[in-house]
Design a protein around this motif. Sequence first.
Motif, PDB file in Angstrom:
ATOM      1  N   MET A  27      37.260  58.453  35.742  1.00 56.28           N
ATOM      2  CA  MET A  27      36.418  57.466  35.263  1.00 56.28           C
ATOM      3  C   MET A  27      36.583  57.107  33.979  1.00 56.28           C
ATOM      4  O   MET A  27      36.755  55.965  33.573  1.00 56.28           O
ATOM      5  N   ALA A  28      36.959  58.054  32.907  1.00 54.13           N
ATOM      6  CA  ALA A  28      37.242  57.872  31.553  1.00 54.13           C
ATOM      7  C   ALA A  28      38.518  57.215  31.379  1.00 54.13           C
ATOM      8  O   ALA A  28      38.601  56.118  30.388  1.00 54.13           O
ATOM      9  N   GLY A  29      39.505  57.625  32.185  1.00 56.44           N
ATOM     10  CA  GLY A  29      40.651  56.682  32.196  1.00 56.44           C
ATOM     11  C   GLY A  29      40.626  55.380  32.396  1.00 56.44           C
ATOM     12  O   GLY A  29      41.430  54.442  31.772  1.00 56.44           O
ATOM     13  N   LEU A  30      39.954  55.032  33.366  1.00 60.64           N
ATOM     14  CA  LEU A  30      39.802  53.653  33.901  1.00 60.64           C
ATOM     15  C   LEU A  30      39.014  52.918  32.508  1.00 60.64           C
ATOM     16  O   LEU A  30      39.396  51.776  32.358  1.00 60.64           O
ATOM     17  N   GLY A  70      31.388  48.600  33.470  1.00 60.70           N
ATOM     18  CA  GLY A  70      30.378  49.021  34.453  1.00 60.70           C
ATOM     19  C   GLY A  70      30.760  48.702  35.845  1.00 60.70           C
ATOM     20  O   GLY A  70      30.714  49.513  36.635  1.00 60.70           O
ATOM     21  N   LEU A  71      31.273  47.564  36.349  1.00 64.34           N
ATOM     22  CA  LEU A  71      31.409  47.314  37.542  1.00 64.34           C
ATOM     23  C   LEU A  71      32.556  47.864  37.934  1.00 64.34           C
ATOM     24  O   LEU A  71      32.771  48.292  39.314  1.00 64.34           O
ATOM     25  N   VAL A  72      33.467  48.026  37.410  1.00 66.06           N
ATOM     26  CA  VAL A  72      34.922  48.757  37.755  1.00 66.06           C
ATOM     27  C   VAL A  72      34.402  50.087  37.902  1.00 66.06           C
ATOM     28  O   VAL A  72      34.992  50.840  38.848  1.00 66.06           O
ATOM     29  N   VAL A 120      41.055  44.733  37.460  1.00 68.39           N
ATOM     30  CA  VAL A 120      40.800  45.931  37.231  1.00 68.39           C
ATOM     31  C   VAL A 120      40.334  46.494  38.314  1.00 68.39           C
ATOM     32  O   VAL A 120      40.402  47.698  38.613  1.00 68.39           O
ATOM     33  N   ALA A 121      39.554  45.670  39.085  1.00 67.79           N
ATOM     34  CA  ALA A 121      39.029  46.219  40.398  1.00 67.79           C
ATOM     35  C   ALA A 121      39.689  46.501  41.397  1.00 67.79           C
ATOM     36  O   ALA A 121      39.903  47.523  42.030  1.00 67.79           O
ATOM     37  N   VAL A 122      41.129  45.941  41.469  1.00 62.84           N
ATOM     38  CA  VAL A 122      42.073  46.453  42.287  1.00 62.84           C
ATOM     39  C   VAL A 122      42.732  47.875  42.152  1.00 62.84           C
ATOM     40  O   VAL A 122      42.618  48.674  42.809  1.00 62.84           O
ATOM     41  N   VAL A 123      42.943  48.037  40.549  1.00 66.04           N
ATOM     42  CA  VAL A 123      43.151  49.200  40.281  1.00 66.04           C
ATOM     43  C   VAL A 123      42.092  50.385  40.389  1.00 66.04           C
ATOM     44  O   VAL A 123      42.288  51.430  40.960  1.00 66.04           O
ATOM     45  N   ALA A 124      40.960  50.017  40.147  1.00 70.49           N
ATOM     46  CA  ALA A 124      39.839  50.770  40.323  1.00 70.49           C
ATOM     47  C   ALA A 124      39.590  51.282  41.762  1.00 70.49           C
ATOM     48  O   ALA A 124      39.366  52.660  42.163  1.00 70.49           O
TER      49      ALA A 124
END
Length: 741
Positions: A375-378, A422-424, A676-680
Amino acid sequence: MIRFALRLTLSGGKEALARLVIIAAAVAIGVGLLLSTLASINAVDRTNSRQLWLNSGSVTNTATAPVDPMLWRYHRDYFDGREITSVDVAPTGPTAPIPPGLAKLPAPDEYYASPALAKLIRSTPADQLGDRFPRTLAGEIGSAALPSPDSLIAVIGRTPDQLSTLPEVSRVTAIATTFPGISCSDCPGNGVRGDAMTLILSVVAGALIFPVAIFIGTATRLSAARREQRYAAMRLVGATPGQVSLISAVESTLAATVGAVVGFGLFLLLRPVVATVPFTGDRFFAGDLTLTAGQVTAVALGVPVAAAVAARLALRRVTISPLGVARRVTPRPPRAWRLLPLLAGIGELAYFVGRRPETTAGQTQAYLTGFLLVMAGLVTAGPWITMSAARAVALRTGRPATLIAVRRLADDPKAGFRSVSGLVLALFVTSATVGIIGTINVNRGALSGDPGTRSSVVHGGWIEDPPLADALPERLMTEMHAIPGVKSVTVVHANPAGIGADQDPRGQAPALVLCSDLARTAVLGHCPAGAGVAAVPLYRFYDLRSASDAQWPTVPISAEELAHLPVRLTYTTTDGSTAAMEQARTLMTRAYPRYPSRMVLDRGSSLQQQLAGWRQLANVVILTTLPIAGCSLAVSVVAGLSDRKRPFAMLRLTGVPLGMLRRVIGLESALPLLSVAVVATGTGFLAAHLFLKSQMHYDLVSPGAVYFVLVAGGIVASLGIIASTLPLLKRLTGPETARNG
C-alpha cells in the motif's frame, strides 16, 4: 508572532474562513472515522475477553482457595442458521465457582439465557426451540458474559448423575480469565483471536487506517498554492523563513485542531451506529467502543502536528527563496526508484510462499508487513506511473485540452496523483480482499450448500464419535414422520465389521443404509437395481454438496441383520421450511442429547464459519474505504480548482472556452485514476495470490461479476465526483478573479 498568525488566519476574509471551515470539516470526518476504526479494534479485544469463561472446561485453571469442583459440559446447538452456545453445569458443593453474568448457579432443570436467546425462545413455538431447554427460566445472563448483544448463550443446571452419562464433561474449580493461546485453537472461547489479533483483522485495520490518513493529509493541503503566494509576498517585504513557517504552521494547526475536536464529537455521535456494524459477524456493545489513553493522545496531538509538518513541507520553496513562487519552475520528475517499496512489498509476500511462519503472531507480522509495504509502495510509485501514462498519451494525441492536461501531469505528476491516491488504495484493498475471500470460498465449498442438502437435518456425532444408539424407538420414528414438512428419515447404521472398507480409497468403513431409505432420499444417491443394503461413505452425510447421481455398492447383509446394528446417525430431509427443520432438530435433540442436530449448513467446517465473518469484514472494508476515498477525491479536485483559479481566469480572458478548461480538469483527474487503478487492481490480485499460495496453498480464483460491477461502479462514481466539481470552475474563474489575483 503567534498572535499575528491567528489574526491573519481569522481575519483573512471569506476565502480564508471558508478554507478554514473546509479543512476543519474534512479533518473532522477523517478523525471520526479513524477513531471509530481504533475503537472497533478495541471492541474486538473486549468482546474476546468476555467469552473467555467459556474455556473453563478446556484449559487448566486453578482456584486461589479450596472450592467444590463443578461438572462442566460445553456444547453447541443451532437454530435457523444461528449458533447457540450451551453450558451444562452441576456443582458438587456450595462453593463451586460461578460464571460471570450470573448471581448464582442454576438449580437442576433450570437455566439462564442471554437476553437475545430468551427473546428468541419466547417468540418461537416450543416444539421448534424451547423444548430443548428445561421448563424454568431462572433469569437472564448479564452482559459481563456476553460477547455481543446478539449472543445466544444458555447456562443449564444439571445433576452430577445427569452429566456423568454425557461426553466431554470436565471438572472445573476456577472460571477461565485468560486467553488459551495457540495450543487451544479449538477452545470455545477463543473468539476472534487466540494469543494475537488474527491476520485478517490486522490487514483490515491497516486497510481502513491508510485511506483515512490520506484523507486527513489531503484536507490540510487545501489552497496550498494560494498560501504559497501570500507567504512569498511576506518574504519579499522582509519576513524571515522562520516567521513564515510559524504563520503557516499556526494556520494549518488551528484548522486541524478544530477538526480534531469536532472529530472526537463525531466519533461519539457515530459510536451507536458503529456498534451495529458486525465487524466479526455480531454487533458490539456500544460501551465496548472505547479508546485507550494512548490512542486519544496520539490522535489529539498527531493530527495537528501532522498538519503543521505538511504545511512546512508544502512551503519549502518559499522558505528557500521569496521568489520561489513567482519563478515557478518544473519540479524534478519522479525517478524509477519510487517503484522499490512496491517491489519490496511484493517480494516480501513472495518470500513467504513455502516459508509460512508457524505461529499466528508470526503470520500476522509477515503478511501485514507485506500488505502495508504494498500500500505504501502504491502511494510512492503513483507519481511515476502517472508521469509515464501522461507522457505516453501526449505522444498519441493532438487535441488541445488533452495536451494541456497531460503536459501538466507530466510536469507535476505528484499533484495529479495526490487527488486519486485514496481511491487507488481502495481499489487495491477491494481487489485483494475479494480475491482472498472468493478463492477460499471456492476451495472450501459454499456455505449455503446445494438446494438438495440445504433442507436436510443430521443428528449424530462426527465420523470418529461413538454411535448414536443401539436402535431407534418406533414411537420416535412415528413422531418424526408426523412432522409437517418432513419428507424422509434415513437411519444410518454403524459398520463394526468394516464391510466394504476395501472399496474406500482411504480404507474407512462406510455406513450401511437400507436401499428403500435411499430411494426416498434422492440427495444421498441410490442403489443398483434390486439391491437391499448399500455402503455409503460417512463423509457423504456431512457434505454440503448433494450426491443424487452417485450409485453406492451393495453389501452382503440382509435388512434383518442391519436392524440389529447400532445406529450411527439419522438423516432427515424436509421441505426446507424453518418449522419442519427445527421441529425435527428439537425432537431428536430431546431424545438423544449426547449429540446435537445440525443442518448441512451447520456442519460447515470451522474455517467456513470464519469465512462468513471474513466476508462481513470485506464488506466493511469496501463500504468504508470507497466513501473515504471519494471524499478525498472531492477535496483534492476542489483544492486544485481553488489553487489555479487565477491562471484559469486569465486563460478565459484570452478566449479559451470554458468547456475546454473543464475537459482539462476532468482529464487531469481521470488519467491518474484510470492508469494507476489498473496497477492497483493487478497488484491487489497478485498480493492476494501470494498470500493464498503461502497461507493455504491455493491458486487465486478469478472473482465473479459482482466484483467487476462493484469496481466499475466505484470508478464511475469517482468520475461523477470529478464531474460534480466542474461547475465551480465558472464561478471561480470570472473576470473579478483575474483582477483581484
